[in-house]
Motif scaffolding. Structure first.
Motif, short mmCIF file in Angstrom:
data_model
loop_
_atom_site.label_atom_id
_atom_site.label_comp_id
_atom_site.label_asym_id
_atom_site.label_seq_id
_atom_site.Cartn_x
_atom_site.Cartn_y
_atom_site.Cartn_z
N GLY A 1 1.24 -1.40 0.05
CA GLY A 1 0.18 -0.46 0.51
C GLY A 1 0.89 1.43 -0.07
O GLY A 1 0.48 2.55 -0.72
N GLN A 2 1.95 1.54 0.25
CA GLN A 2 2.80 2.31 1.12
C GLN A 2 3.59 2.85 -0.64
O GLN A 2 3.20 4.03 -1.18
N GLU B 1 2.46 1.46 -4.00
CA GLU B 1 1.05 2.11 -4.19
C GLU B 1 -0.07 3.00 -4.39
O GLU B 1 0.71 3.89 -5.58
N LEU B 2 0.47 4.15 -3.04
CA LEU B 2 0.25 5.24 -3.08
C LEU B 2 1.21 6.14 -3.39
O LEU B 2 0.79 6.65 -4.12
N ILE C 1 -6.30 3.21 -1.37
CA ILE C 1 -5.41 3.99 -2.76
C ILE C 1 -5.67 4.83 -2.70
O ILE C 1 -4.98 6.15 -2.31
N GLN D 1 -6.40 7.67 0.37
CA GLN D 1 -5.71 7.76 0.41
C GLN D 1 -4.47 9.28 -0.49
O GLN D 1 -4.77 10.52 0.48
#
Length: 239
Positions: free
Chosen positions: A78-79, A81-82, A113, A116
């Protein structure tokens, strides 16, 4: 619809970009489901949502997160991909610097994502969040949610049950200055099998409402077909 490559934090990212014909047209970026469970930019929901924006005059980009298809890098929970999504928006803005507005859309993991990114980029004025997995990922960062948008869910979704999403939406609806809409597609599961047309009708109607105009000209010629990915068992899927 040209194939594109642009630089991301972990290397080259692969995408598809439909440029708008009208100068100053809004931008949309569409994010795909979980990379470790078959999610790609050719997911049928992503593909059709992409054209829903294109049909309405947007410059629209969909792309593969790191480690998917021909995108470099590896899954980063996730990190990363953001960061990929931020790079995608940067690239789209560099191609269309006079764009008057930006939208974000995401499917399942991609919706997490996308929301965010929404919190970090004030120029994003609208969102489409499809099957957000509020039971599997923390959405508490939406405090407050900075933009109006649409949540869409299937009433037969066993991967991300409706009750979890309703709790999130009811919380967001109490905020002033934004309007959160929610649509439930009857008989639809997490993958919207046999319900994608119903889903896209809802998404299109919402975009028409927000844009305050009828549908744009007929759809651009689709030179490729969406590549269906067989869904995994709902009991183990974690998109």
């Amino acid at each position: 619809m040209p194939e594109v490559f642009f630089n991301g934090p972990a290397g080259r990212l692969e995408g598809r970009f439909h440029p708008a014909k009208q100068r100053g047209a809004p931008i949309a970026v569409v994010l795909h489901p979980h990379p470790q469970f078959g999610g790609t930019m050719n997911n049928q929901i992503v593909y059709n949502t992409y054209y829903n924006f294109a049909d309405r005059g947007f410059s629209v980009l969909r792309f593969n997160f790191r480690g998917v298809g021909r995108s470099q890098g590896a899954f980063d929970h996730g990190q990363g991909e953001l960061s990929d999504a931020a790079s995608a928006l940067d690239w789209a803005q560099s191609i269309s610097p006079e764009a008057r507005a930006c939208w974000i859309a995401g499917v399942s993991f991609g919706s997490w994502i996308g929301m965010q990114l929404l919190m970090r980029r004030p120029e994003i004025e609208g969102f489409i969040s499809i099957a957000p997995p509020a039971n599997r990922f923390d959405f508490s960062f939406l405090a407050p949610c900075p933009s109006s948008g649409l949540f869409v869910h299937g009433d037969k979704d066993r991967v991300a049950p409706l009750r979890e999403v309703l709790a999130l939406i009811e919380k967001l609806k109490t905020q002033k200055g934004i309007v959160i809409e929610h649509a439930v597609i009857p008989e639809a599961n997490h993958f919207f099998e046999d319900c994608i047309d119903d889903l896209q009708s809802v998404v299109g109607a919402y975009l028409d409402k927000r844009l305050g105009m009828p549908r744009h000209a007929p759809s651009p010629i689709r030179k490729e077909r969406a590549k269906p990915v067989p869904p995994k068992d709902d009991a183990t899927e974690t998109e």
